[in-house]
Design an enzyme around this catalytic site. Structure first.
Site, short mmCIF file in Angstrom:
data_model
loop_
_atom_site.label_atom_id
_atom_site.label_comp_id
_atom_site.label_asym_id
_atom_site.label_seq_id
_atom_site.Cartn_x
_atom_site.Cartn_y
_atom_site.Cartn_z
N CYS A 1 0.82 -1.22 0.00
CA CYS A 1 0.00 0.00 0.00
C CYS A 1 0.85 1.27 0.00
O CYS A 1 0.32 2.36 -0.19
CB CYS A 1 -0.94 0.00 1.20
SG CYS A 1 -1.95 -1.47 1.25
N HIS B 1 -3.14 6.86 2.87
CA HIS B 1 -3.62 5.57 2.37
C HIS B 1 -4.96 5.27 3.03
O HIS B 1 -5.11 5.38 4.26
CB HIS B 1 -2.59 4.49 2.71
CG HIS B 1 -3.09 3.11 2.48
ND1 HIS B 1 -3.79 2.76 1.34
CD2 HIS B 1 -3.00 1.97 3.23
CE1 HIS B 1 -4.11 1.48 1.41
NE2 HIS B 1 -3.66 0.98 2.54
N ASN C 1 -10.22 -0.36 0.85
CA ASN C 1 -8.77 -0.26 0.77
C ASN C 1 -8.32 -0.79 -0.60
O ASN C 1 -8.39 -1.98 -0.86
CB ASN C 1 -8.16 -1.09 1.91
CG ASN C 1 -6.65 -1.09 1.89
OD1 ASN C 1 -6.02 -0.70 0.90
ND2 ASN C 1 -6.05 -1.54 2.98
N1 ACO Z 1 -17.46 -9.09 11.09
C1 ACO Z 1 -17.85 -9.35 12.35
N2 ACO Z 1 -16.99 -9.70 13.32
C2 ACO Z 1 -15.68 -9.78 13.01
C3 ACO Z 1 -15.21 -9.53 11.71
C4 ACO Z 1 -16.15 -9.18 10.73
N3 ACO Z 1 -15.81 -8.90 9.46
N4 ACO Z 1 -13.87 -9.68 11.69
C5 ACO Z 1 -13.52 -10.02 12.95
N5 ACO Z 1 -14.61 -10.09 13.73
C6 ACO Z 1 -14.67 -10.41 15.16
C7 ACO Z 1 -13.50 -11.25 15.61
O1 ACO Z 1 -13.74 -12.63 15.40
C8 ACO Z 1 -13.43 -10.88 17.06
O2 ACO Z 1 -14.41 -11.61 17.75
P1 ACO Z 1 -14.08 -12.21 19.23
O3 ACO Z 1 -13.81 -10.99 20.06
O4 ACO Z 1 -15.34 -12.92 19.56
O5 ACO Z 1 -12.88 -13.08 19.04
C9 ACO Z 1 -13.85 -9.42 17.10
O6 ACO Z 1 -14.59 -9.20 15.88
C10 ACO Z 1 -12.69 -8.46 17.16
O7 ACO Z 1 -11.75 -8.83 16.17
P2 ACO Z 1 -10.45 -7.98 15.90
O8 ACO Z 1 -9.65 -8.64 14.80
O9 ACO Z 1 -9.74 -7.72 17.17
O10 ACO Z 1 -11.10 -6.65 15.38
P3 ACO Z 1 -10.44 -5.22 15.22
O11 ACO Z 1 -11.13 -4.24 16.06
O12 ACO Z 1 -8.94 -5.29 15.32
O13 ACO Z 1 -10.80 -4.86 13.73
C11 ACO Z 1 -9.71 -4.77 11.59
C12 ACO Z 1 -10.31 -5.66 12.67
C13 ACO Z 1 -10.81 -3.92 11.02
C14 ACO Z 1 -9.14 -5.66 10.49
C15 ACO Z 1 -8.62 -3.89 12.22
O14 ACO Z 1 -7.73 -4.67 12.96
C16 ACO Z 1 -7.85 -3.12 11.20
O15 ACO Z 1 -8.38 -2.30 10.48
N6 ACO Z 1 -6.53 -3.32 11.13
C17 ACO Z 1 -5.68 -2.65 10.16
C18 ACO Z 1 -5.77 -3.42 8.89
C19 ACO Z 1 -5.24 -2.66 7.72
O16 ACO Z 1 -5.34 -1.46 7.62
N7 ACO Z 1 -4.70 -3.43 6.78
C20 ACO Z 1 -4.28 -2.94 5.54
C21 ACO Z 1 -2.87 -2.48 5.56
S1 ACO Z 1 -2.45 -1.92 4.00
C22 ACO Z 1 -1.78 -3.13 2.98
O17 ACO Z 1 -0.60 -3.12 2.73
C23 ACO Z 1 -2.57 -4.22 2.40
#
Ligand code: ACO
Length: 397
Positions: free
Chosen positions: A119, A263, A293
């Site tokens: 990214c 980004h 994204n």
């Molecule tokens: N829908 C519903 N529930 C979900 C989903 C979903 N899509 N995904 C995860 N959950 C659940 C999990 O199972 C977990 O449940 P539990 O507590 O019962 O175990 C709970 O939601 C929390 O999960 P987390 O993974 O801790 O959720 P988080 O608040 O961290 O959000 C997210 C996840 C949105 C992916 C976040 O971590 C994030 O945005 N991270 C950055 C990712 C990013 O920007 N990546 C791209 C980088 S750029 C590149 O180079 C590609």
């Protein structure tokens, strides 16, 4: 000669983006995996994303964005010296996506290569082209971010498939003797975090005759895997520091910046950084709600939207900030100094006709090569593949 040597300031003089028609909403995704519009929007700020159609590839998306950028710049493809495509989703390892775009554009004098920095790729590529202009080795370049992320997603993994979308954005850089344009950049990487966000690419074909240790790398699925929480923490940490570093290099203060184009990964990451910098959120341009994204394409796509929304005026300082797999991160400060030119519909259509002619020319060259191969009895790689399939040496492709 002096005038030529002084063309060292790389100004953005053209821009364009391409959004595939197909919209995939959060509700649509909730029909595929166990999730909901509320969850996705609250955690990421995303409502919908675009998905590339059947005939669309990373290269065709890139071409559309580049063609639009060239129209704004008023440049003919033959004036291009360099084409860089930042992408993590090339259709081929080689030929590069950039070489395909070069062919589609008919940019006969341009060098072309892909750049892989996930990214952060667009900001890396912008810096590479600006440096080439600064040294005098080139005058005009098109820098493109293009992705078909939908094709490398595991549609059973709700932790990743909700995040990404497809699209392309491009800018034309032109060397000028007028100070301004790309003023400073900072490019960084921390490979120790490579496992936090990865997309395996090459599946090594086994070489049985050489023994078991030559049986490949086990990457059977080339889909994205991510540790979301760790990537979130990494992003908020490096974005803040990177912005301060690049502003220092450009001898600017945070108040001198008119617009940040980050980004577009997640609204919460940007909110976090804005708060830490004590900068109002309005100064960060966001279109992640509609685009998701789009990896390397996200910054140029957001830039185009920001220009359309009238968010940039001559003399504004704009900061681009990318982060992603690698781990990589990068920031650039650009002095914005162009007023968008009036481009008439007739002008646009006339220029598009030129691309059609260029593609025709390319086809003629390809047929010529085939004819030569036929006459000299040396089959092309495609013909060799077909023959091998016929002889049952290979499974049908
Ligand atoms: N829908 C519903 N529930 C979900 C989903 C979903 N899509 N995904 C995860 N959950 C659940 C999990 O199972 C977990 O449940 P539990 O507590 O019962 O175990 C709970 O939601 C929390 O999960 P987390 O993974 O801790 O959720 P988080 O608040 O961290 O959000 C997210 C996840 C949105 C992916 C976040 O971590 C994030 O945005 N991270 C950055 C990712 C990013 O920007 N990546 C791209 C980088 S750029 C590149 O180079 C590609």
């Amino acid at each position: 000669m002096d005038a030529e040597l002084n063309m060292k300031y790389a100004h953005i003089v053209g821009w364009g983006s391409f959004w595939p028609d197909k919209i995939l909403t959060n509700d649509d995704i909730a029909n595929i995996v166990d999730t909901s519009d509320d969850w996705i929007f609250a955690r990421t700020g995303i409502r919908e994303r675009r998905i590339a159609g059947e005939g669309e590839t990373t290269a065709t998306l890139a071409f559309e964005a580049a063609a639009r950028a060239l129209v704004v710049a008023g440049l003919h493809p033959s004036q291009l010296d360099m084409i860089i495509v930042a992408t993590s989703t090339p259709e081929y390892i080689f030929p590069s996506t950039a070489s395909r775009v070069q062919d589609y554009l008919g940019a006969a004098r341009a060098g072309a290569f892909d750049l892989s920095a996930a990214c952060s790729g667009f900001v890396y590529a912008l810096n590479m082209a600006a440096q080439a202009i600064a040294t005098g080795s080139i005058r005009n370049a098109v820098v493109i971010g293009s992705e078909t992320m939908s094709r490398v997603l595991d549609w059973e993994d709700r932790g990743t498939c909700i995040l990404f979308g497809d699209g392309a954005g491009a800018v034309v850089l032109r060397g000028s003797s007028i100070p301004g344009g790309v003023m400073a950049s900072e490019l960084r990487s921390d490979g120790s975090g490579g496992d936090l966000l990865r997309l395996p690419a090459v599946y090594h074909n086994p070489v049985p005759a050489l023994g078991p240790e030559y049986l490949g790398n086990g990457h059977k699925h080339n889909t994205i895997a991510m540790d979301g929480r760790q990537v979130f923490r990494f992003a908020t940490r490096v974005l803040y520091q990177s912005i301060l570093n690049v502003l220092k290099k450009a001898d600017l203060n945070i108040d001198d910046v008119a617009l940040f184009v980050p980004h577009q990964a997640n609204v919460r990451i940007i909110q976090h950084v804005a708060k830490k910098l004590k900068v109002p959120m309005e100064k960060f341009y966001l279109n992640v709600e509609r685009a998701g994204n789009t990896s390397a394409a996200s910054i140029p796509m957001a830039l185009c939207d920001a220009i359309e929304d009238g968010r940039l005026r001559p003399d504004d300082n704009v900061v681009f900030i990318g982060f992603g797999g690698g781990l990589t991160w990068a920031a650039s400060v650009v002095k914005w100094d162009v007023t968008p030119p009036e481009v008439t519909r007739l002008d646009r259509e006339w220029k598009r006709t030129r691309y059609i002619v260029a593609r025709g020319r390319s086809k003629v060259r390809r047929w010529g090569r085939r004819m030569e191969a036929y006459l000299t009895g040396s089959p092309t790689p495609d013909a060799r593949l077909r023959d091998a399939e016929k002889e049952k040496k290979l499974p049908p492709s």
